[in-house]
Design a protein around this motif. Structure first.
Motif: not given
Length: 252
Positions: A62-63, A122-124, A138-141
């Motif tokens: 995803w990144r 936990t966000p990046p 899974y939710e935000q990215a």
């Protein structure tokens, strides 16, 4: 910009397909086979052209990071609709979002520990050492519409549905199952024997509450049905069998 990205960003053949770690739970492999085998007839009906992909402990990139595997999550099981199962005649090594632009419809994680990893939000910007929580990814990215967390030790599954860009914990229906509406199926826990182990297995049901069977289970049902028919025929006289054009010896 799109054409430049397509030329410069790596594809599934250029990215690692493993991070070198072991599978933590020996149940994970048969569990993946169970839900894959039983859902295939449904997916073949949904996709008569064969355009769908199932991943089992495979990376979803995803990144782009260094090292590359830090930019991937590897759900224990996931399903992507309307994409080819192979690319250029080769099986996918991983699923690369920047080459596909189609997110999985559902991802499922099998809990081996206490479940904190699967629920890590936990966000990046806050991740220690650049680590990001699975739940957040899974939710935000990736923005997966359905996220399942299966815990065999607790004989339970949690299913989250993405609504307005936020995961909401689904409530089970009257059968204790979680409807996955786009697939026309329900997800839940089934206590029984599979591959010589009795466990609370994660399984599918249809929208009417009928358990979706594996190929082996379907064959066994047909075998038992055939045996019942033969037993009924054995109660008929030779004249009755002749009138029906049936030779019992041919059925044995």
């Amino acid at each position: 910009m799109t054409s430049l990205s397509a030329l410069t960003l790596p594809d599934h053949t250029q990215l690692p397909d493993s991070d070198g770690t072991f599978v933590e739970n020996l149940q994970e492999h048969p569990q993946s086979i169970l839900i894959t085998d039983s859902i295939r007839p449904v997916l073949e009906q949904l996709h008569p052209d064969g355009q769908y992909c199932i991943g089992q402990d495979s990376g979803i990139y995803w990144r782009l990071t260094d090292p590359p595997e830090k930019g991937a999550e590897a759900p224990d099981w996931f399903y992507v609709p309307n994409v080819p199962p192979t690319l250029n005649g080769k099986m996918r090594r991983s699923y690369v979002l920047w080459k596909e632009y189609v997110a999985p419809l559902i991802v499922i994680e099998f809990v081996s520990g206490d479940g904190s990893e699967e629920r890590n939000n936990t966000p990046p910007s806050q991740g220690e050492g650049g680590n990001v929580g699975k739940f957040w990814v899974y939710e935000q990215a990736i923005r997966v519409p359905y996220y399942g967390i299966y815990e065999v030790a607790k004989a339970q599954v949690e299913v989250y549905h993405l609504i307005d860009n936020t995961y909401e914990l689904m409530q089970p229906n009257e059968r204790g199952h979680y409807p996955i509406a786009p697939m026309g199926v329900e997800l839940g826990i089934w206590q029984g024997f599979y591959q010589n182990a009795e466990l609370p297995w994660l399984r599918w049901w249809d929208a009417q509450g009928n358990l979706l069977l594996t190929g082996e289970e379907r064959a066994e049902v047909e075998r038992q049905k055939r045996e019942r028919i033969v037993e009924k025929l054995r109660t008929l006289s030779a004249e009755q069998l002749n009138a029906l054009g049936i030779d019992l010896e041919m059925l044995d």
